[in-house]
Design an enzyme around this catalytic site. Structure first.
Site, short mmCIF file in Angstrom:
data_model
loop_
_atom_site.label_atom_id
_atom_site.label_comp_id
_atom_site.label_asym_id
_atom_site.label_seq_id
_atom_site.Cartn_x
_atom_site.Cartn_y
_atom_site.Cartn_z
N HIS A 40 0.85 -1.19 0.00
CA HIS A 40 0.00 0.00 0.00
C HIS A 40 0.88 1.24 0.00
CE1 HIS A 40 -3.03 2.95 1.31
NE2 HIS A 40 -3.91 2.10 0.81
N ASP A 79 -7.96 -4.42 -0.72
CA ASP A 79 -8.45 -4.84 -2.03
C ASP A 79 -8.34 -6.36 -2.21
OD1 ASP A 79 -9.06 -2.24 -3.11
OD2 ASP A 79 -6.91 -1.89 -3.20
#
Length: 432
Positions: free
Chosen positions: A310, A367
């Site tokens: 991330h 995700d």
């Protein structure tokens, strides 16, 4: 927030050092205030991707990427997921405080009352090709709301903005469900007063005259939690797009449509769809979890691992741990054999125990899990990003409201480092 209590010293060529104010925010983080840098020095800062640039003051969301902290209006994300539904969190982000029982009841009623679409808007759906990407429809229909529901600023601007906010929050759910029905070529299912926000959405998506569709309470819980996890995430790409469009004086619907378009990209909201597509491609090519891990490690391999790492978090994304727990609840409900799910769980296990991934902070992000959960709820892959948009909408609205009330109020207008040619002369066309 403390201004001008500390100063940093900047040394530039051919001039004396200058003092630049340091800002300390409410969490103790420090920023260098460069608002007057060009005026005072002739210099600008260079920061591609804005990775070191604070673009605004905001009280909506706080992230500490090193510690894995995410808070909305001061509440930890796990606390909100465990104790609130999506309507309460939307109210929190937009209004600033969690609602009491009566406020929540009135807000839910208003959301239901505003859930219908203008009849002429419904006819638009039938004009889109059935293979249109749902995000293209969602973006177009969202901005179209400004034509069907124009604001009456001359009557009561504040009240009309409040109605516009509630209207958008409610109708985006209906637009998303109708987009799915258009993809199938099926009749639209209207919203109902007797259902909650999440129940209404699932019913509009999946009710059929030939099947006895029953709304599963666990699916409603999962939907609420997933929408909360997506509700805001500080100054990400799509939120920055919303604020930038708002800075031009654009209305709420236009600004939100811009956020939807930004979210569409596979590096942002489209990542959950990309995770499923990566896993499907791996299965089609007989790749196991260890094969994927080894491909990631190969220096010159073009394979792209989706759902890990991330931009902000350097440890576990706090949303991913909640999503993983939710996925386990969904799995306990339905133990049907699913090769894609099995590969995903094997890949997670292989990656989190591999030193290559640990050293690079490549942990599963939100995700990675949300796409799998949406898939288990029956949401088609190409609609995952629409689900993300539904969840992110309260955050976008909150940022639009915050920006429009920002006393700084300047239009967003970054500078650039020019690397083109210098002055040239035009040669007449017959001499070129």
């Amino acid at each position: 927030m403390e201004f001008n209590k500390e100063f940093a010293t900047l040394t530039l060529p051919d001039r004396d050092p200058i003092q630049i104010p340091v800002i300390t925010d409410n969490m103790g983080e420090k920023s260098i205030d460069v608002r007057n840098l060009r005026k005072e020095t002739g210099y600008i800062t260079y920061d591609p991707g804005f990775v070191n640039t604070g673009s605004c003051n905001s009280s909506i969301c706080y992230i500490d990427g090193e510690k894995g902290i995410l808070r909305y209006r001061g509440y930890d994300i796990e606390d909100l997921v465990n104790n609130c539904d999506f309507v309460e969190v939307a109210y929190l982000l937009i209004k600033g405080e969690l609602p009491n029982y009566e406020e929540r009841r009135r807000y839910a009623e208003l959301l239901n009352r505003e859930s219908m679409l203008h009849y002429d808007m419904q006819s638009f759906f039938r004009r889109y090709p059935q293979d249109s990407h749902p995000m293209s429809i969602l973006a177009a229909m969202s901005v179209s709301l400004s034509a069907f529901y124009p604001e009456m600023d001359d009557i009561d601007p504040e009240a009309q903005i409040d109605f516009a906010v509630t209207r958008l929050l409610s109708k985006i759910r209906t637009i998303t469900a109708f987009t799915y029905r258009q993809m199938l070529g099926e009749e639209f299912v209207p919203p109902s007063f007797k259902y909650s926000y999440g129940e209404n959405f699932l019913n509009m998506m999946f009710k059929s005259p030939v099947n006895d569709y029953q709304i599963n309470p666990l699916h409603v819980k999962a939907l609420n939690q997933l929408l909360i996890l997506h509700a805001d995430h500080e100054q990400n790409c799509s939120t920055t797009a919303v604020r930038l469009i708002a800075s031009a004086g654009a209305n709420l619907y236009a600004s939100i449509s811009a956020g939807i378009c930004a979210l569409w990209g596979p590096k942002h909201g489209g990542a959950n769809q990309a995770v499923i597509e990566m896993l499907e491609n791996a299965i089609a090519n007989n790749m196991g979890a260890k094969d994927i891990v080894e491909q990631v490690k190969e220096r010159n391999n073009t394979f792209r691992l989706m759902g890990f790492g991330h931009r902000v978090y350097k440890t576990y994304d706090p949303r991913s741990m909640i999503a993983k727990r939710l996925l386990q609840e969904i799995l306990d409900l339905n133990t049907t054999h699913d090769p894609l799910l099995e590969l995903a769980l094997e890949l997670e296990e292989a990656a989190v125990n591999d030193d290559y991934f640990k050293e690079r902070n490549l942990y599963p992000n939100v995700d990675f899990y949300t796409g799998i959960i949406f898939r288990r709820l029956g949401i088609p892959t190409n609609m995952f990003t629409c689900m993300f948009a539904m969840g992110r909408l309260p955050g976008w609205i909150a940022h639009w409201l915050e920006w429009t009330n920002d006393p700084y109020g300047k239009i967003g207008r970054p500078r650039q480092i020019y690397d083109g040619l210098s002055l040239r002369k035009v040669i007449p066309i017959d001499e070129r």
